[in-house]
Design a protein around this motif. Structure first.
Motif, mmCIF file in Angstrom:
data_model
loop_
_atom_site.group_PDB
_atom_site.id
_atom_site.type_symbol
_atom_site.label_atom_id
_atom_site.label_comp_id
_atom_site.label_asym_id
_atom_site.label_seq_id
_atom_site.Cartn_x
_atom_site.Cartn_y
_atom_site.Cartn_z
ATOM 1 N N VAL A 192 39.883 -5.533 5.742
ATOM 2 C CA VAL A 192 40.355 -6.808 5.566
ATOM 3 C C VAL A 192 42.437 -6.557 5.164
ATOM 4 C CG1 VAL A 192 41.211 -7.627 2.568
ATOM 5 C CG2 VAL A 192 39.147 -6.238 3.526
ATOM 6 N N ILE A 193 42.603 -5.382 5.241
ATOM 7 C CA ILE A 193 43.885 -5.416 5.922
ATOM 8 C C ILE A 193 44.045 -5.470 7.356
ATOM 9 C CG2 ILE A 193 46.342 -3.352 5.724
ATOM 10 C CD1 ILE A 193 44.884 -2.484 3.336
ATOM 11 N N ARG A 194 43.853 -4.988 7.525
ATOM 12 C CA ARG A 194 44.378 -4.689 9.676
ATOM 13 C C ARG A 194 43.385 -5.989 9.832
ATOM 14 N NH1 ARG A 194 40.423 -0.773 9.621
ATOM 15 N NH2 ARG A 194 41.708 1.468 9.774
ATOM 16 N N GLN A 195 43.376 -7.543 8.790
ATOM 17 C CA GLN A 195 43.339 -9.189 9.043
ATOM 18 C C GLN A 195 44.040 -9.494 8.494
ATOM 19 O OE1 GLN A 195 38.955 -10.290 9.175
ATOM 20 N NE2 GLN A 195 38.584 -8.150 8.864
ATOM 21 N N LEU A 196 44.921 -9.158 7.624
ATOM 22 C CA LEU A 196 45.704 -9.434 7.128
ATOM 23 C C LEU A 196 47.069 -10.854 8.049
ATOM 24 C CD1 LEU A 196 46.786 -7.106 3.856
ATOM 25 C CD2 LEU A 196 46.113 -9.864 4.228
ATOM 26 N N THR A 197 47.570 -11.954 7.592
ATOM 27 C CA THR A 197 48.259 -12.220 8.864
ATOM 28 C C THR A 197 49.340 -13.141 7.908
ATOM 29 O OG1 THR A 197 47.392 -14.587 8.169
ATOM 30 C CG2 THR A 197 46.807 -13.030 10.233
ATOM 31 N N VAL A 198 49.531 -12.373 6.743
ATOM 32 C CA VAL A 198 50.748 -12.584 5.260
ATOM 33 C C VAL A 198 51.439 -12.072 5.499
ATOM 34 C CG1 VAL A 198 49.045 -14.716 4.162
ATOM 35 C CG2 VAL A 198 49.159 -12.592 3.422
ATOM 36 N N PRO A 199 52.761 -11.914 5.447
ATOM 37 C CA PRO A 199 53.606 -10.472 4.656
ATOM 38 C C PRO A 199 52.870 -10.077 3.954
ATOM 39 C CG PRO A 199 55.071 -13.026 5.249
ATOM 40 C CD PRO A 199 53.554 -12.733 4.611
ATOM 41 N N PHE A 200 52.747 -8.194 3.871
ATOM 42 C CA PHE A 200 52.478 -7.690 3.421
ATOM 43 C C PHE A 200 53.134 -6.091 2.909
ATOM 44 C CE2 PHE A 200 48.873 -3.603 3.222
ATOM 45 C CZ PHE A 200 49.071 -3.663 2.093
ATOM 46 N N LEU A 201 53.215 -6.187 1.704
ATOM 47 C CA LEU A 201 54.281 -4.511 1.120
ATOM 48 C C LEU A 201 53.373 -3.508 0.715
ATOM 49 C CD1 LEU A 201 57.401 -3.044 1.531
ATOM 50 C CD2 LEU A 201 57.662 -4.818 -0.809
ATOM 51 N N ILE A 202 53.797 -2.583 0.730
ATOM 52 C CA ILE A 202 53.395 -1.657 0.038
ATOM 53 C C ILE A 202 54.224 -0.449 -0.937
ATOM 54 C CG2 ILE A 202 52.267 0.615 -0.368
ATOM 55 C CD1 ILE A 202 50.726 0.186 2.343
ATOM 56 N N ILE A 203 54.490 -0.876 -1.939
ATOM 57 C CA ILE A 203 55.387 0.098 -2.536
ATOM 58 C C ILE A 203 54.639 1.392 -3.570
ATOM 59 C CG2 ILE A 203 57.542 0.203 -4.274
ATOM 60 C CD1 ILE A 203 58.003 -2.791 -4.178
ATOM 61 N N ALA A 204 55.116 2.882 -2.666
ATOM 62 C CA ALA A 204 54.248 3.620 -2.987
ATOM 63 C C ALA A 204 55.464 4.441 -3.807
ATOM 64 C CB ALA A 204 53.887 4.451 -1.458
ATOM 65 N N GLY A 205 54.702 5.092 -5.377
ATOM 66 C CA GLY A 205 56.320 6.583 -6.010
ATOM 67 C C GLY A 205 55.879 7.882 -5.198
ATOM 68 N N ALA A 206 56.871 8.174 -4.862
ATOM 69 C CA ALA A 206 57.010 9.662 -4.108
ATOM 70 C C ALA A 206 56.371 10.828 -4.984
ATOM 71 C CB ALA A 206 58.848 9.904 -3.692
ATOM 72 N N LYS A 207 56.163 10.088 -6.003
ATOM 73 C CA LYS A 207 55.778 11.572 -6.418
ATOM 74 C C LYS A 207 54.790 11.420 -7.365
ATOM 75 C CE LYS A 207 59.230 13.809 -6.904
ATOM 76 N NZ LYS A 207 58.750 16.294 -5.370
ATOM 77 N N SER A 208 53.349 10.313 -6.931
ATOM 78 C CA SER A 208 52.410 9.902 -7.453
ATOM 79 C C SER A 208 51.334 10.680 -7.512
ATOM 80 C CB SER A 208 51.648 8.564 -6.968
ATOM 81 O OG SER A 208 50.612 8.414 -6.550
ATOM 82 N N PRO A 209 50.719 11.161 -9.129
ATOM 83 C CA PRO A 209 49.717 12.001 -9.256
ATOM 84 C C PRO A 209 48.422 12.274 -8.510
ATOM 85 C CG PRO A 209 51.349 11.366 -11.423
ATOM 86 C CD PRO A 209 51.072 10.828 -10.325
ATOM 87 N N PHE A 210 48.548 11.083 -8.286
ATOM 88 C CA PHE A 210 47.179 10.414 -7.102
ATOM 89 C C PHE A 210 46.815 9.452 -6.116
ATOM 90 C CE2 PHE A 210 46.299 8.021 -11.503
ATOM 91 C CZ PHE A 210 45.783 8.921 -12.569
ATOM 92 N N PHE A 211 47.989 9.928 -5.410
ATOM 93 C CA PHE A 211 47.899 9.463 -4.225
ATOM 94 C C PHE A 211 49.486 10.058 -3.265
ATOM 95 C CE2 PHE A 211 46.625 5.581 -6.043
ATOM 96 C CZ PHE A 211 44.949 5.433 -5.371
ATOM 97 N N ASN A 212 49.383 10.277 -1.863
ATOM 98 C CA ASN A 212 49.924 10.912 -1.083
ATOM 99 C C ASN A 212 51.283 9.834 -0.609
ATOM 100 O OD1 ASN A 212 51.481 11.570 1.362
ATOM 101 N ND2 ASN A 212 49.491 13.099 2.302
ATOM 102 N N PRO A 213 51.913 9.861 -1.074
ATOM 103 C CA PRO A 213 52.776 8.611 -0.412
ATOM 104 C C PRO A 213 52.824 8.636 1.160
ATOM 105 C CG PRO A 213 54.090 10.256 -0.798
ATOM 106 C CD PRO A 213 53.189 10.166 -1.471
ATOM 107 N N ASP A 214 52.164 9.097 2.037
ATOM 108 C CA ASP A 214 52.475 9.140 3.317
ATOM 109 C C ASP A 214 51.323 7.622 4.008
ATOM 110 O OD1 ASP A 214 54.300 10.841 3.563
ATOM 111 O OD2 ASP A 214 52.622 11.924 5.031
ATOM 112 N N PHE A 215 50.440 7.586 2.575
ATOM 113 C CA PHE A 215 49.409 6.947 2.638
ATOM 114 C C PHE A 215 50.282 5.439 3.252
ATOM 115 C CE2 PHE A 215 49.851 5.053 -2.091
ATOM 116 C CZ PHE A 215 50.021 4.164 -1.678
ATOM 117 N N ALA A 216 51.376 5.045 2.571
ATOM 118 C CA ALA A 216 51.625 3.153 2.410
ATOM 119 C C ALA A 216 52.047 3.366 4.205
ATOM 120 C CB ALA A 216 53.311 3.942 1.472
ATOM 121 N N ALA A 217 53.579 3.879 4.477
ATOM 122 C CA ALA A 217 52.941 4.037 5.871
ATOM 123 C C ALA A 217 52.239 3.845 7.136
ATOM 124 C CB ALA A 217 54.360 4.616 6.408
ATOM 125 N N VAL A 218 51.372 4.731 6.461
ATOM 126 C CA VAL A 218 50.007 4.646 7.792
ATOM 127 C C VAL A 218 49.263 2.963 7.301
ATOM 128 C CG1 VAL A 218 47.759 5.352 7.425
ATOM 129 C CG2 VAL A 218 49.637 7.058 7.388
#
Length: 260
Positions: free
Chosen positions: A195-221
């Motif tokens: 779904v993300i690969r097919q997005l044509t509109v502006p898309f922003l991810i705001i991640a927490g650097a200390k998220s207990p759930f996710f590695n914040p590197d996911f945001a840039a990837v």
């Protein structure tokens, strides 16, 4: 305010301000009041803000019906249709963001202006080729892992005023984790990368650097998958970025919105 879905579930929402509409969804177990620090800022900036409690969350009806991501996306679509919103901006935290991925999967992105994901990976399950899932969860852990407590979602305390409002809602309408378990599993097994690969509109991810759930590197990837994707990582913030570091979050949000 309330509206009734096509399967006769009563959902609670607020509708404030005038101008470009923004529709907000909260994550699993949360209530819309967690966005207390964003609503007045967005209204002052000239936005109309619609903030929806998903079924079984906050002040919306608690029901065993429709506990799947696709139905939550339909709920949001029905509210957008009811309010006759044109080109809304979609904003969601955690499972709220994943609901918007489901929305785009069902309805495409031609009817929206932008999409904002707050600390939600597009794939919760880790594999040898995807190391940005929820903690260390792998396929063999499903569904038993999610029967256990998920642990703290925050890195630091949310602001006192927001905390008080959220707790007041919890006292009035306690969250039922057992009831919502099927939804959590349905959420966990999705993969929204196509779904993300097919997005044509502006898309922003705001991640927490200390998220207990996710590695914040996911945001840039993940942002790199989208045609117009970008990402911001907020320091000293966990999974509930908007309530843990509201000033930094609001700054990043408004800067992105100004480009839309």
């Amino acid at each position: 305010m309330h509206f009734s879905t096509s399967d006769h579930v009563q959902l609670d929402y607020t509708d404030e301000g005038q101008g470009q509409p923004i529709v907000i969804l909260t994550g699993f177990g949360g209530a819309k009041d967690i966005w207390r620090a964003q609503i007045p800022v967005l209204i002052q900036a000239g936005y109309r803000v619609i903030n929806l409690d998903g079924r079984c969350q906050g002040l919306s009806e608690h029901t065993a019906k429709g506990l799947r991501m696709s139905r939550r996306a339909v709920d949001a679509h029905e509210l957008i249709e009811k309010l006759q919103l044109e080109q809304p901006i979609l904003l969601g935290n955690s499972m709220g963001a994943a609901t918007w991925f489901a929305y785009v999967s069902l309805y495409g992105d031609t009817g929206i202006k932008a999409l904002i994901d707050v600390d939600q990976t597009p794939r919760m399950i880790n594999t040898p080729h995807w190391q940005y899932g929820f903690k260390q969860v792998q396929w063999q852990d499903i569904p038993d892992y999610f029967r256990m407590p998920l642990g703290h979602s925050t890195f630091k305390h949310i602001d006192d005023a927001t905390y008080a409002r959220v707790k007041a809602v919890e006292a009035q309408a306690p969250f039922d984790a057992k009831l919502m378990f099927p939804l959590l599993v349905n959420h966990a097994v999705q993969d929204w990368r196509d779904v993300i690969r097919q997005l044509t509109v502006p898309f922003l991810i705001i991640a927490g650097a200390k998220s207990p759930f996710f590695n914040p590197d996911f945001a840039a990837v993940t942002a790199q998958m989208a045609l117009r994707g970008q990402s911001v990582v907020i320091p000293e913030a966990g999974h509930i970025v908007m309530a843990e570091q509201s000033a930094a979050f609001n700054k990043a949000l408004l800067e992105f919105l100004a480009t839309c």
